[in-house]
Design an enzyme around this catalytic site. Structure first.
Site, PDB file in Angstrom:
ATOM      1  N   CYS A 184       0.800  -1.237   0.000  1.00 24.85           N
ATOM      2  CA  CYS A 184       0.000   0.000   0.000  1.00 24.85           C
ATOM      3  C   CYS A 184       0.828   1.281   0.000  1.00 24.85           C
ATOM      4  O   CYS A 184       0.769   2.046  -0.956  1.00 24.85           O
ATOM      5  CB  CYS A 184      -0.921  -0.019   1.222  1.00 24.85           C
ATOM      6  SG  CYS A 184      -2.043  -1.429   1.202  1.00 24.85           S
TER       7      CYS A 184
HETATM    8  N1  NAD Z   1      -2.457  -5.868   1.741  1.00 25.96           N
HETATM    9  C1  NAD Z   1      -3.062  -4.870   2.350  1.00 25.96           C
HETATM   10  O1  NAD Z   1      -2.775  -4.579   3.481  1.00 25.96           O
HETATM   11  C2  NAD Z   1      -4.153  -4.063   1.697  1.00 25.96           C
HETATM   12  C3  NAD Z   1      -4.964  -3.250   2.488  1.00 25.96           C
HETATM   13  C4  NAD Z   1      -5.957  -2.507   1.897  1.00 25.96           C
HETATM   14  C5  NAD Z   1      -6.120  -2.567   0.513  1.00 25.96           C
HETATM   15  N2  NAD Z   1      -5.307  -3.347  -0.242  1.00 25.96           N
HETATM   16  C6  NAD Z   1      -5.532  -3.376  -1.684  1.00 25.96           C
HETATM   17  O2  NAD Z   1      -6.234  -4.571  -2.020  1.00 25.96           O
HETATM   18  C7  NAD Z   1      -5.825  -5.044  -3.300  1.00 25.96           C
HETATM   19  C8  NAD Z   1      -5.343  -6.471  -3.198  1.00 25.96           C
HETATM   20  O3  NAD Z   1      -4.187  -6.485  -2.377  1.00 25.96           O
HETATM   21  P1  NAD Z   1      -3.691  -7.808  -1.667  1.00 25.96           P
HETATM   22  O4  NAD Z   1      -2.693  -7.365  -0.667  1.00 25.96           O
HETATM   23  O5  NAD Z   1      -4.849  -8.634  -1.222  1.00 25.96           O
HETATM   24  O6  NAD Z   1      -2.962  -8.530  -2.900  1.00 25.96           O
HETATM   25  P2  NAD Z   1      -2.412 -10.038  -2.941  1.00 25.96           P
HETATM   26  O7  NAD Z   1      -1.295 -10.030  -3.903  1.00 25.96           O
HETATM   27  O8  NAD Z   1      -2.183 -10.544  -1.548  1.00 25.96           O
HETATM   28  O9  NAD Z   1      -3.629 -10.874  -3.536  1.00 25.96           O
HETATM   29  C9  NAD Z   1      -4.126 -10.658  -4.812  1.00 25.96           C
HETATM   30  C10 NAD Z   1      -4.588 -11.993  -5.383  1.00 25.96           C
HETATM   31  O10 NAD Z   1      -5.204 -11.718  -6.635  1.00 25.96           O
HETATM   32  C11 NAD Z   1      -4.845 -12.748  -7.555  1.00 25.96           C
HETATM   33  N3  NAD Z   1      -5.046 -12.195  -8.890  1.00 25.96           N
HETATM   34  C12 NAD Z   1      -4.266 -11.314  -9.564  1.00 25.96           C
HETATM   35  N4  NAD Z   1      -4.837 -10.989 -10.751  1.00 25.96           N
HETATM   36  C13 NAD Z   1      -5.980 -11.710 -10.831  1.00 25.96           C
HETATM   37  C14 NAD Z   1      -7.011 -11.806 -11.805  1.00 25.96           C
HETATM   38  N5  NAD Z   1      -6.999 -11.057 -12.898  1.00 25.96           N
HETATM   39  N6  NAD Z   1      -8.024 -12.663 -11.571  1.00 25.96           N
HETATM   40  C15 NAD Z   1      -8.061 -13.388 -10.428  1.00 25.96           C
HETATM   41  N7  NAD Z   1      -7.138 -13.329  -9.474  1.00 25.96           N
HETATM   42  C16 NAD Z   1      -6.119 -12.481  -9.648  1.00 25.96           C
HETATM   43  C17 NAD Z   1      -3.425 -13.083  -7.190  1.00 25.96           C
HETATM   44  O11 NAD Z   1      -3.063 -14.373  -7.643  1.00 25.96           O
HETATM   45  C18 NAD Z   1      -3.455 -12.983  -5.663  1.00 25.96           C
HETATM   46  O12 NAD Z   1      -3.764 -14.223  -5.047  1.00 25.96           O
HETATM   47  C19 NAD Z   1      -4.764  -4.060  -3.787  1.00 25.96           C
HETATM   48  O13 NAD Z   1      -5.371  -3.081  -4.572  1.00 25.96           O
HETATM   49  C20 NAD Z   1      -4.268  -3.435  -2.505  1.00 25.96           C
HETATM   50  O14 NAD Z   1      -3.750  -2.135  -2.700  1.00 25.96           O
HETATM   51  C21 NAD Z   1      -4.341  -4.115   0.318  1.00 25.96           C
END
Ligand code: NAD
Length: 437
Positions: free
Chosen positions: A263
């Site tokens: 983030c």
């Molecule tokens: N990690 C955090 O603390 C956090 C907090 C708030 C918001 N976010 C936001 O949430 C979103 C996701 O972050 P995250 O940390 O969960 O990411 P992550 O990498 O942990 O998980 C994302 C998942 O999506 C899958 N993926 C990617 N492209 C795909 C597609 N086209 N179809 C299906 N699956 C797909 C990946 O294989 C992965 O398992 C981001 O935008 C991030 O900025 C993250």
């Protein structure tokens, strides 16, 4: 939406998996979809890839109806509501890379039907939901706010901090129509006690980015003050402790070796990029990014300064890195400043080993790869250690008893027994042993 709604979640990572499990625990039928074969296999086997979800909780969810599918399995058509929780990274030029979001929209396109509710949850620039995301969905010939509902509902979870995932943490939702906002809010109330409705997806998107820009700017402020304190011979950590005694109007932020995770080092650039489309340079965002990005270089300079104290050059020095995760007590090493610190030290000719009880293998920014070594071996075989993450699971007594030279970037040495000229602290200079203070 009633609590018999069927929910699909695209992207089962730090955000999507807890969301899927929360809906299952609230009694809803949930299918989770992920593009990664490895992730799907891991989840189906009941192994949780993230710290905040135990294997037991995942298995209980699988036993209570959580289905895990690959995109090709066309699980989306049966769902009433689809949440998109895919990554939103930046490219090398630090511009937004919306490919996963667009790929998720294209995936939905094949299954979109009247009455569907689509909720984007990935953090992104204001205008994404109503712009490129919507454009893909409307290729179906159906319109957002007419045949299907479209909303943005950001995530606030802070991995490693279970309180951040509590039902009481308010969450935002803004859809393309007031009726759709209410519909999505009702769905979210199955898993959250406080859902705040805002007037549009743009407001919800901007609010989420504001939260992260706020953190990035304030971390940059204390990082810059840490550099000033080093020059002035004042302990920045003591300054912050002192300022934090003010019960109002001050919020504590910590200096450190840089920012990491999905983030803080990423999201502000989404806003900076979007701002430029309006002929607006978001100077706060750019400056904060600049300061935080420079911190790993400063850490490298501190290591050089510490080795210099022992008459050693960085070239040929054996340096142990303690902690490569981007923050304490988690296994998440994405965008960790350790990647730049290690690459920079390797570039100057140092020989690196590392210890991190949570991260068994690590790739530095120059592509070199490392395996975590036992702490004793790192301490025995190095000239200096640099602490980048203060995991509780590390035996710190052993570190300070054994290491000849310690560079402490996270105030880990505060209150510990140290020897004269043993510990060089970011933002504070050489630690003074309590007996001589
Ligand atoms: N990690 C955090 O603390 C956090 C907090 C708030 C918001 N976010 C936001 O949430 C979103 C996701 O972050 P995250 O940390 O969960 O990411 P992550 O990498 O942990 O998980 C994302 C998942 O999506 C899958 N993926 C990617 N492209 C795909 C597609 N086209 N179809 C299906 N699956 C797909 C990946 O294989 C992965 O398992 C981001 O935008 C991030 O900025 C993250």
């Amino acid at each position: 939406m009633a609590n018999d709604a069927r929910v699909a979640i695209i992207g089962l990572g730090y955000v999507g998996l807890p969301l899927a499990i929360a809906f299952v625990e609230a009694g809803l039928e949930v299918v989770g979809v992920d593009a990664s074969d490895g992730r799907v296999t891991e989840l189906r086997s009941g192994a949780s890839p993230i710290d905040d979800i135990t294997d037991e909780r995942l298995r209980a969810a699988l036993d209570h109806g959580l289905r895990i599918a690959l995109p090709a399995e066309a699980a989306l058509a049966e769902a009433d509501a689809i949440f998109v929780c895919v990554p939103t990274p930046i490219d090398r030029a630090k511009d937004p890379d919306l490919r996963p979001v667009i790929a998720a929209a294209e995936l939905i396109l094949g299954s979109l039907r009247p009455g569907h509710v689509i909720v984007l949850q990935s953090t992104t620039f204001p205008g994404t939901t109503n712009g490129p995301f919507r454009e893909v969905l409307e290729r179906s010939g159906m319109r957002a706010g007419v045949e299907f509902d479209l909303a943005f509902a950001p995530e606030r979870v802070n991995p490693g901090d279970p309180a951040s995932a509590a039902r009481q943490v308010p969450r935002l939702v803004g859809a393309t129509t007031p009726a759709a906002t209410k519909r999505v809010a009702a769905l979210l109330r199955n898993i959250n006690d406080s859902v705040v409705e805002v007037s549009s997806p743009d407001v919800a998107e901007f609010a989420k980015i504001l939260e992260n820009v706020f953190r990035n700017v304030n971390i940059a402020l204390v990082n810059q003050l840490a550099l000033l304190c080093e020059r002035m011979g004042i302990d920045v950590w003591e300054v912050i402790d002192a300022a934090a005694t003010k019960p109002f109007g001050f919020m504590r932020f910590q200096p450190g070796p840089g920012v990491g995770g999905h983030c803080i080092p990423v999201d502000p650039y989404y806003l900076a990029w979007r701002a430029r489309q309006f002929d607006f340079v978001d100077r706060f965002v750019e400056l904060a990014g600049d300061i935080n990005l420079a911190m790993p270089r400063h850490v490298i300079d501190l290591v050089a300064e510490a080795l210099n104290e022992r008459g050693k050059a960085v070239r040929g020095a054996r340096v142990g890195v303690l902690g490569v995760a981007f923050k304490p007590d988690v296994r998440d090493a994405r965008n960790s400043p350790a990647a730049d610190v290690i690459a920079g030290l390797v570039g100057r000719g140092a020989v690196i080993t590392y210890h991190d009880p949570h991260v068994p293998a690590f790739r530095a920014a120059d592509g070199s790869t490392f395996d975590s070594h036992p702490l004793a071996r790192v301490l025995d075989e190095t000239d200096a250690v640099v602490i980048l993450t203060g995991h509780r699971a590390v035996d710190w007594e052993e570190v300070y008893a054994t290491a000849d030279l310690v560079v402490d970037t996270v105030n880990n040495s505060r209150g510990r027994e140290v020897r004269p000229r043993q510990v060089l602290r970011l933002g504070a200079g050489w630690a003074v042993p309590a007996s001589t203070a």
